[in-house]
Design a protein around this motif. Sequence first.
Motif, PDB file in Angstrom:
ATOM      1  N   PHE A 279       0.813  -1.216   0.000  1.00  0.00           N
ATOM      2  CA  PHE A 279       0.000   0.000   0.000  1.00  0.00           C
ATOM      3  C   PHE A 279       0.854   1.277   0.000  1.00  0.00           C
ATOM      4  N   ALA A 280       2.158   1.113   0.049  1.00  0.00           N
ATOM      5  CA  ALA A 280       3.056   2.267  -0.027  1.00  0.00           C
ATOM      6  C   ALA A 280       3.459   2.459  -1.483  1.00  0.00           C
ATOM      7  N   THR A 281       2.581   3.068  -2.262  1.00  0.00           N
ATOM      8  CA  THR A 281       2.823   3.232  -3.694  1.00  0.00           C
ATOM      9  C   THR A 281       3.848   4.327  -3.942  1.00  0.00           C
ATOM     10  N   ASP A 282       4.326   4.383  -5.183  1.00  0.00           N
ATOM     11  CA  ASP A 282       5.331   5.381  -5.548  1.00  0.00           C
ATOM     12  C   ASP A 282       4.820   6.806  -5.347  1.00  0.00           C
ATOM     13  N   GLU A 283       3.522   7.007  -5.555  1.00  0.00           N
ATOM     14  CA  GLU A 283       2.963   8.354  -5.422  1.00  0.00           C
ATOM     15  C   GLU A 283       2.851   8.793  -3.963  1.00  0.00           C
ATOM     16  N   GLN A 284       2.810   7.836  -3.044  1.00  0.00           N
ATOM     17  CA  GLN A 284       2.549   8.148  -1.641  1.00  0.00           C
ATOM     18  C   GLN A 284       3.798   8.189  -0.787  1.00  0.00           C
ATOM     19  N   THR A 285       4.926   7.742  -1.294  1.00  0.00           N
ATOM     20  CA  THR A 285       6.143   7.679  -0.494  1.00  0.00           C
ATOM     21  C   THR A 285       7.117   8.765  -0.899  1.00  0.00           C
ATOM     22  N   SER A 286       7.886   9.224   0.072  1.00  0.00           N
ATOM     23  CA  SER A 286       8.913  10.235  -0.178  1.00  0.00           C
ATOM     24  C   SER A 286       9.933  10.168   0.951  1.00  0.00           C
ATOM     25  N   GLY A 287      11.073  10.802   0.734  1.00  0.00           N
ATOM     26  CA  GLY A 287      12.086  10.880   1.775  1.00  0.00           C
ATOM     27  C   GLY A 287      12.637   9.524   2.176  1.00  0.00           C
ATOM     28  N   VAL A 288      12.834   9.353   3.495  1.00  0.00           N
ATOM     29  CA  VAL A 288      13.454   8.135   4.032  1.00  0.00           C
ATOM     30  C   VAL A 288      12.621   6.904   3.699  1.00  0.00           C
ATOM     31  N   LEU A 289      11.278   7.024   3.798  1.00  0.00           N
ATOM     32  CA  LEU A 289      10.418   5.886   3.503  1.00  0.00           C
ATOM     33  C   LEU A 289      10.602   5.421   2.067  1.00  0.00           C
ATOM     34  N   ARG A 290      10.707   6.357   1.149  1.00  0.00           N
ATOM     35  CA  ARG A 290      10.870   5.982  -0.262  1.00  0.00           C
ATOM     36  C   ARG A 290      12.211   5.298  -0.503  1.00  0.00           C
ATOM     37  N   TYR A 291      13.284   5.855   0.100  1.00  0.00           N
ATOM     38  CA  TYR A 291      14.596   5.241  -0.073  1.00  0.00           C
ATOM     39  C   TYR A 291      14.637   3.861   0.567  1.00  0.00           C
ATOM     40  N   THR A 292      13.973   3.705   1.717  1.00  0.00           N
ATOM     41  CA  THR A 292      13.900   2.400   2.373  1.00  0.00           C
ATOM     42  C   THR A 292      13.168   1.396   1.494  1.00  0.00           C
ATOM     43  N   LYS A 293      12.056   1.836   0.919  1.00  0.00           N
ATOM     44  CA  LYS A 293      11.289   0.952   0.038  1.00  0.00           C
ATOM     45  C   LYS A 293      12.106   0.560  -1.186  1.00  0.00           C
ATOM     46  N   VAL A 294      12.789   1.529  -1.784  1.00  0.00           N
ATOM     47  CA  VAL A 294      13.596   1.245  -2.981  1.00  0.00           C
ATOM     48  C   VAL A 294      14.702   0.237  -2.649  1.00  0.00           C
ATOM     49  N   PHE A 295      15.412   0.459  -1.538  1.00  0.00           N
ATOM     50  CA  PHE A 295      16.485  -0.456  -1.154  1.00  0.00           C
ATOM     51  C   PHE A 295      15.930  -1.848  -0.885  1.00  0.00           C
ATOM     52  N   TYR A 296      14.876  -1.903  -0.107  1.00  0.00           N
ATOM     53  CA  TYR A 296      14.270  -3.192   0.256  1.00  0.00           C
ATOM     54  C   TYR A 296      13.808  -3.946  -0.993  1.00  0.00           C
ATOM     55  N   THR A 297      13.122  -3.241  -1.885  1.00  0.00           N
ATOM     56  CA  THR A 297      12.582  -3.878  -3.088  1.00  0.00           C
ATOM     57  C   THR A 297      13.693  -4.346  -4.021  1.00  0.00           C
ATOM     58  N   LEU A 298      14.669  -3.473  -4.257  1.00  0.00           N
ATOM     59  CA  LEU A 298      15.754  -3.836  -5.175  1.00  0.00           C
ATOM     60  C   LEU A 298      16.594  -4.984  -4.619  1.00  0.00           C
ATOM     61  N   PHE A 299      16.868  -4.943  -3.326  1.00  0.00           N
ATOM     62  CA  PHE A 299      17.698  -5.980  -2.720  1.00  0.00           C
ATOM     63  C   PHE A 299      17.018  -7.346  -2.804  1.00  0.00           C
ATOM     64  N   LEU A 300      15.766  -7.415  -2.357  1.00  0.00           N
ATOM     65  CA  LEU A 300      15.074  -8.705  -2.338  1.00  0.00           C
ATOM     66  C   LEU A 300      14.748  -9.203  -3.742  1.00  0.00           C
ATOM     67  N   ASN A 301      14.319  -8.307  -4.627  1.00  0.00           N
ATOM     68  CA  ASN A 301      13.986  -8.739  -5.986  1.00  0.00           C
ATOM     69  C   ASN A 301      15.201  -9.271  -6.729  1.00  0.00           C
ATOM     70  N   SER A 302      16.358  -8.640  -6.524  1.00  0.00           N
ATOM     71  CA  SER A 302      17.551  -9.056  -7.267  1.00  0.00           C
ATOM     72  C   SER A 302      18.164 -10.334  -6.705  1.00  0.00           C
ATOM     73  N   PHE A 303      18.121 -10.513  -5.375  1.00  0.00           N
ATOM     74  CA  PHE A 303      18.706 -11.705  -4.767  1.00  0.00           C
ATOM     75  C   PHE A 303      17.694 -12.831  -4.580  1.00  0.00           C
ATOM     76  N   GLN A 304      16.426 -12.584  -4.886  1.00  0.00           N
ATOM     77  CA  GLN A 304      15.399 -13.594  -4.673  1.00  0.00           C
ATOM     78  C   GLN A 304      15.625 -14.837  -5.534  1.00  0.00           C
ATOM     79  N   GLY A 305      16.057 -14.644  -6.773  1.00  0.00           N
ATOM     80  CA  GLY A 305      16.345 -15.776  -7.646  1.00  0.00           C
ATOM     81  C   GLY A 305      17.434 -16.660  -7.069  1.00  0.00           C
ATOM     82  N   PHE A 306      18.459 -16.052  -6.514  1.00  0.00           N
ATOM     83  CA  PHE A 306      19.533 -16.811  -5.863  1.00  0.00           C
ATOM     84  C   PHE A 306      18.984 -17.629  -4.698  1.00  0.00           C
ATOM     85  N   LEU A 307      18.139 -17.009  -3.876  1.00  0.00           N
ATOM     86  CA  LEU A 307      17.573 -17.692  -2.713  1.00  0.00           C
ATOM     87  C   LEU A 307      16.678 -18.858  -3.132  1.00  0.00           C
TER      88      LEU A 307
END
Length: 460
Positions: free
Chosen positions: A398-426
Motif C-alpha cells: 500500500f506504499a505506492t510510488d505516489e505516496q512515499t517520499s524521503g526516508v520511507l521511499r529510499y527504504t522501500k527502494v532499497f528493500y525492493t531492489l535488494f530482495l527482488n535481485s537476490f530472490q532468484g539466488f535464494l
Amino acid sequence: MVAWGPSELALISNVSSVFFRQGPRSPAVTDRTRDMMALTYLIFLLLSKFEMSCGKILEETYRKWVQYKEDCVNMILNEPLPQVGSFCNRTFDIYACWPDSPAGSAVNISCPYYLPWYDQVSQGAVRRRCGSDGHWERDDSGQVWRDKSQCEEEKEVVSQELWFKQLMVNFRNLYTVGYSLSLFTLITALIILLSFRKLHCFRNYIHANLFLSFILRAVSVIVKDTMIDRHWGREIMKQTDVREMLSHQAAIGCRIAQVMMQYCVLANHFWFFGEAIYLYSVLIASVFMDNSNYLRYILLGWGTPLLFVVPWVVMKLLKENKECWALNENMGYWWIIRFPILLASLINFLIFMKILKVIFSKLRASNQTGYPDFKLRLAKATLTLIPLFGIHEIIFIFATDEQTSGVLRYTKVFYTLFLNSFQGFLVAVLYCYVNKEVRTELRRKLHNWRIQAKSSCCEK
C-alpha cells in the motif's frame, strides 16, 4: 536539476568565440552549421551531468533552448539598429541573448529560461560589460567576459543532487550484483533439474518455469540498463548526433528492452502465483496433478502477462511516447502493469496464510512431545515458502510510488531492489542446491560416474 561547473562554463565561452563571430551587426546565429555545432557542445555538457533517468529533463532543456535561440534570432534580425553613438553588437553566445548595448555600459539580462533550475534563479541576471571602444570586454584568457553566478544552481542543492546521484549508483550496483549472482545460480539449477530424469515431475516442471522466469527477468533488467546507457551515453561527435539521439528511432532499442523487462517481471510474478496455486491444490484441495494440467500453468505464467503488457505498450505509444518509456508521467498507465502484480501478490499472501495454517496444524499434531523441534520445522517451512510465493511484496503493497517520499521511499527502494535481485539466488538455493531429492540424485549420479571411471581405467 543539474549544475554547470566553472570549467564547463568556460568551455561554453570557448565554443561561443569559435562558432559565433561577433562581426558588425551580423547575426552569426543564422549559419546553420555553426548553430548545430554549438548545440552539439551544449547537449554534450548536459549529458555529462544528466543520468539516464533524467532523459526527460534533457529533452525538455533541448526544446526550450531551441525556442530561446529562435527568439534571439528574431530579435537580432528584426530589432532596429541604434541611430547614434558607439555600441556593442547584438549576439547570441549559446548561453544567452545579448542586445545592442551602449559603449561603456554594464548589461544585465535575465537568466535564460531554458535552464532546468530556472525557477530558482528567475530573479537573477547574467552580466556583460560593453567597452568604451564599442566591443564586448574580454577577460585575461581572451574570451568575452561574462558573469553567470546569479544563474547557477545553489551549492546546497547541488550537493543534495550529488548525494542522490551517488545513492542511485549504489542502488544500481546492488541490484546488478544481485541479478548477476541469481542468473548464474539459476542457470545451473535449471540445468540440474532438466538433466536428471528422476527429477522430472510436475512439481519440478513448475519450479523449472519459475527458474526460467527469474533468468529472463535478470537478463531483461541487465539488457534494459545497457540499452538505456547506450541511448543516453552515446558520443556527440558530429552535427546529426544531437537530433538522432533525441529521435524516436534512436529510442527503439531501449523501448523494446523496457517492454521485455515489464513482460518478464509480470511473468515472474505469475509463476509465483502458479507455485501458490499448485501447493494449494496439493495440500488443501488434494487435487492430483498430471500433465494435462501443465498447459494451464503455461498459459497462466507466460500468457497472462501479455494481457497487461500489450495495453501498456499501446498507451505508451499513444500518450507517453517519449525517450525509453522509463518514466511514468501519468501513473494511471503504470497501474496497468502494477495492478496485476499487486493482485497476484495479495492472493499469494492469502494462499500462503492458508497453507501455513495447514502446516501448523499438521506439525502440531505430529509433534506433541517435541515442541522445540515443531517450532523449528514451522519456521523452516515459513522461510521456505516466502521467497517461493514472493510474499515480501506485501510489506509495501500500500506504499505506492505516489505516496512515499524521503526516508520511507529510499527504504522501500532499497528493500525492493535488494530482495527482488537476490530472490532468484535464494529460490535456486532452497529448491535445488539444498533440496534433499536433488542432492540425493546428484550424489547417486556422482557415484555412478566414479564407478564408470574406475571401470574404464581397469579395462585399460
